[in-house]
Every structure is written in C-alpha cells, then in structure tokens.
Design a protein around this motif. Structure first.
Motif, PDB file in Angstrom:
ATOM      1  N   UNK A  22       1.075  -1.652  -0.068  1.00 44.48           N
ATOM      2  CA  UNK A  22       0.226  -0.123  -0.201  1.00 44.48           C
ATOM      3  C   UNK A  22       0.718   1.186   0.076  1.00 44.48           C
ATOM      4  N   UNK A  23       2.186   1.239   0.811  1.00 51.79           N
ATOM      5  CA  UNK A  23       3.212   2.302   0.838  1.00 51.79           C
ATOM      6  C   UNK A  23       3.419   2.712  -0.676  1.00 51.79           C
ATOM      7  N   UNK A  24       3.769   1.284  -1.138  1.00 50.80           N
ATOM      8  CA  UNK A  24       4.040   1.710  -2.538  1.00 50.80           C
ATOM      9  C   UNK A  24       5.337   0.273  -3.144  1.00 50.80           C
ATOM     10  N   UNK A  25       5.492  -0.068  -2.652  1.00 55.22           N
ATOM     11  CA  UNK A  25       6.914  -0.829  -2.055  1.00 55.22           C
ATOM     12  C   UNK A  25       6.012  -2.483  -2.217  1.00 55.22           C
ATOM     13  N   UNK A  26       6.765  -3.732  -3.613  1.00 52.92           N
ATOM     14  CA  UNK A  26       6.572  -4.689  -4.344  1.00 52.92           C
ATOM     15  C   UNK A  26       7.260  -5.469  -3.602  1.00 52.92           C
ATOM     16  N   UNK A  27       6.840  -6.600  -3.037  1.00 53.88           N
ATOM     17  CA  UNK A  27       7.070  -7.627  -1.969  1.00 53.88           C
ATOM     18  C   UNK A  27       8.390  -8.411  -2.815  1.00 53.88           C
ATOM     19  N   UNK A  28       8.144  -8.355  -3.681  1.00 55.65           N
ATOM     20  CA  UNK A  28       9.393  -8.904  -4.963  1.00 55.65           C
ATOM     21  C   UNK A  28      10.710  -8.463  -4.311  1.00 55.65           C
ATOM     22  N   UNK A  29      10.963  -6.891  -3.928  1.00 54.87           N
ATOM     23  CA  UNK A  29      11.790  -6.501  -4.047  1.00 54.87           C
ATOM     24  C   UNK A  29      12.794  -6.419  -2.485  1.00 54.87           C
ATOM     25  N   UNK A  30      12.027  -6.834  -1.683  1.00 55.93           N
ATOM     26  CA  UNK A  30      12.372  -7.851  -0.068  1.00 55.93           C
ATOM     27  C   UNK A  30      12.769  -8.974   0.645  1.00 55.93           C
ATOM     28  N   UNK A  31      13.534  -8.832   1.512  1.00 52.38           N
ATOM     29  CA  UNK A  31      14.243 -10.393   1.305  1.00 52.38           C
ATOM     30  C   UNK A  31      13.923 -10.368   2.800  1.00 52.38           C
ATOM     31  N   UNK A  32      14.379  -8.870   4.113  1.00 47.07           N
ATOM     32  CA  UNK A  32      13.573  -9.308   5.643  1.00 47.07           C
ATOM     33  C   UNK A  32      13.128  -8.191   5.568  1.00 47.07           C
ATOM     34  N   UNK A  33      12.005  -8.393   6.549  1.00 42.73           N
ATOM     35  CA  UNK A  33      11.421  -7.659   7.410  1.00 42.73           C
ATOM     36  C   UNK A  33      11.374  -7.875   8.823  1.00 42.73           C
ATOM     37  N   UNK A  34      11.653  -7.354   9.677  1.00 44.43           N
ATOM     38  CA  UNK A  34      11.911  -7.199  11.028  1.00 44.43           C
ATOM     39  C   UNK A  34      10.744  -5.986  11.394  1.00 44.43           C
ATOM     40  N   UNK A  35      10.166  -6.657  12.582  1.00 44.91           N
ATOM     41  CA  UNK A  35       8.746  -6.125  13.625  1.00 44.91           C
ATOM     42  C   UNK A  35       9.582  -5.863  15.016  1.00 44.91           C
ATOM     43  N   UNK A  36       9.957  -5.372  16.039  1.00 47.37           N
ATOM     44  CA  UNK A  36       9.805  -4.863  16.530  1.00 47.37           C
ATOM     45  C   UNK A  36      11.296  -5.973  17.054  1.00 47.37           C
ATOM     46  N   UNK A  37      12.409  -6.324  15.937  1.00 52.10           N
ATOM     47  CA  UNK A  37      13.247  -6.501  15.912  1.00 52.10           C
ATOM     48  C   UNK A  37      13.672  -8.023  15.590  1.00 52.10           C
ATOM     49  N   UNK A  38      12.461  -8.375  15.411  1.00 54.93           N
ATOM     50  CA  UNK A  38      12.282 -10.253  15.033  1.00 54.93           C
ATOM     51  C   UNK A  38      11.458 -10.116  13.578  1.00 54.93           C
ATOM     52  N   UNK A  39      12.877 -11.042  13.280  1.00 53.73           N
ATOM     53  CA  UNK A  39      11.917 -11.548  11.682  1.00 53.73           C
ATOM     54  C   UNK A  39      10.813 -12.099  11.353  1.00 53.73           C
ATOM     55  N   UNK A  40       9.963 -11.637  10.316  1.00 58.38           N
ATOM     56  CA  UNK A  40       9.064 -12.052   9.916  1.00 58.38           C
ATOM     57  C   UNK A  40       8.233 -12.383   8.946  1.00 58.38           C
TER      58      UNK A  40
END
Length: 245
Positions: free
Chosen positions: A41-59
């Motif tokens: 929704x913010x404009x970033x395609x998911x295919x460009x992403x390798x790592x997401x940290x939420x409060x320091x934890x990988x999700x």
C-alpha cells in the motif's frame, strides 16, 4: 485506528515519495492488515524485499501488524548471507532464469545473447506472466509495479533503468551474473539452445555466397535459425566484451 512506524532501507526508498525516503515515518492502519499488504500500500512491491523485522524479529509476509509496531524493511542482501533470518520467501533459486513483460523485447534479446534463459512474447497477458513466473520459478522483470504486486509472483524485479543496454547492466549487477555470462549459446529469436552444425547439413538453408565466405555455422535446436560469424556477429561480440569489461 492503529499507528505503526516504518523504515525502508537502501534501494527500497526508490518506491517512496521524497519526504519518506531514508527516514522512519508513522503510518496509520485500518484494523490489523498483514505486513505485506501494508508495505505494498506504501508502493513497495513484495518481490523487492528480502527481510522484514517487526520489533526486531524476522517475520513473514502474512504477519498481522499491531498498534505501535516498528517495522524495518530490507532489500536483497548481496554481500551478507542472511539465510538463517529469512522468512519472506523460499530458498534462493538454483538456476537464474527470467520472464519479461511485453515492453522489454530488446532486453530479452540482450539477455539471450549473454546466455541467460529468457522467456519473452509480445502478447503475454499479465495473468500469464504471473502464472509462468510462479510455476516455472522464473524471475519476472518489469517496470509495472502492479504486476509485481500480484500474489502469485514470488521472484521479480522492478527495473529502474529505461534504456535496454543500461537495463542489461542493471540486471547483471543486481543478480551478480557476470561470472555466469556464456554468450552465443542461446537463440536470440526463440531462446532455444544453439550448437555448431556441419556446413554440409545447412547447405540448402543458406545462400551460396554465405557458404563461400564462412566456414563455421551454428543452428538453434528449437526454431532452426542459422548463425554464422559475419559482420553482425562481430558487432555483438564487441558489445559483449564492452559489457564484461
């Protein structure tokens, strides 16, 4: 309404408005969406992403955001092995191969010239591109962000460049392909494999003056196109050497 805090890193900022690039910012949520839906929704395609940290934890992409969450979003790591941390996609592809959208015909020719398995047709529908990318595990190359946001697409890349030659260099750098270059082994016409062929076997398919001046010929296993090392070959060879340097 819930609020979370986003921070995007490196080239992911290319997809954000200027005021949100390279800074943390507050984002307001409607209920508790998945982190994937919020990122796109913010404009970033998911295919460009390798790592997401939420409060320091990988999700993973399905993680549901909660009020006050702090989300750090990273692109592909080229110099650091973060495999133990990854949650957002399957293991890396064993072999690099591509499928290109209908606007990238010239780039398809260049990738085939450099020896990379590249599917391209000028009449693919978006749904077909996404399906083939998913089922054949092909990296989808496009400048259409909407196409990359389709849920079927796991492997994809948004081309920043618009010039085909610069796009080629961008892909070679982005996927670290210079060591895998093997020119003139794929048919530019259809992507089939090209192998040497005896001159006598193609005598009926090539003009007499070409047979007189050239001794070495190759033929595509799929479409039967004949190749020889004429002036066009020399130009392509010079281009390959320029890019590899």
């Amino acid at each position: 309404m819930n609020q979370v805090y986003f921070r995007f890193y490196a080239e992911l900022n290319d997809f954000l408005p200027t005021e949100r690039r390279n800074f943390g910012f507050v984002h307001t949520l409607d209920k508790n969406p998945s982190v994937k839906d919020s990122i796109e929704a913010l404009g970033v395609p998911h295919t460009e992403i390798d790592l997401i940290l939420v409060n320091g934890e990988s999700v993973d992409f399905a993680y549901l955001l909660q009020d006050g969450s702090r989300i750090s979003v990273y692109p592909v790591f080229e110099a650091i092995d973060i495999t133990p941390l990854l949650r957002v996609r399957p293991q890396p592809l064993r072999e690099i191969c591509f499928i290109l959208d209908v606007h990238l015909g010239k780039l398809a020719n260049y990738l085939r010239l450099f020896g990379f398995d590249t599917w391209y047709r000028n009449d693919y529908e978006d749904a077909e591109l996404a399906q083939i990318s998913s089922s054949e595990k092909r990296i989808l190359l496009t400048r259409d962000m909407g196409l990359l946001k389709r849920s079927l697409v796991t492997y994809g890349y948004f081309l920043r460049e618009t010039n085909p030659k610069r796009q080629l260099r961008e892909i070679l750098r982005r996927f670290d392909l210079f060591r895998l270059i093997s020119p003139f082994r794929r048919c530019i016409n259809c992507n089939g494999s090209v192998h040497s062929v005896d001159k006598a076997d193609i005598r009926e398919q090539v003009q007499a003056d070409t047979l007189q001046y050239y001794e070495r010929f190759s033929r595509c296993d799929d479409c039967g196109k004949i190749y020889w090392q004429g002036s066009h070959y020399k130009k392509m060879q010079a281009f390959v050497e320029e890019v590899m340097e």
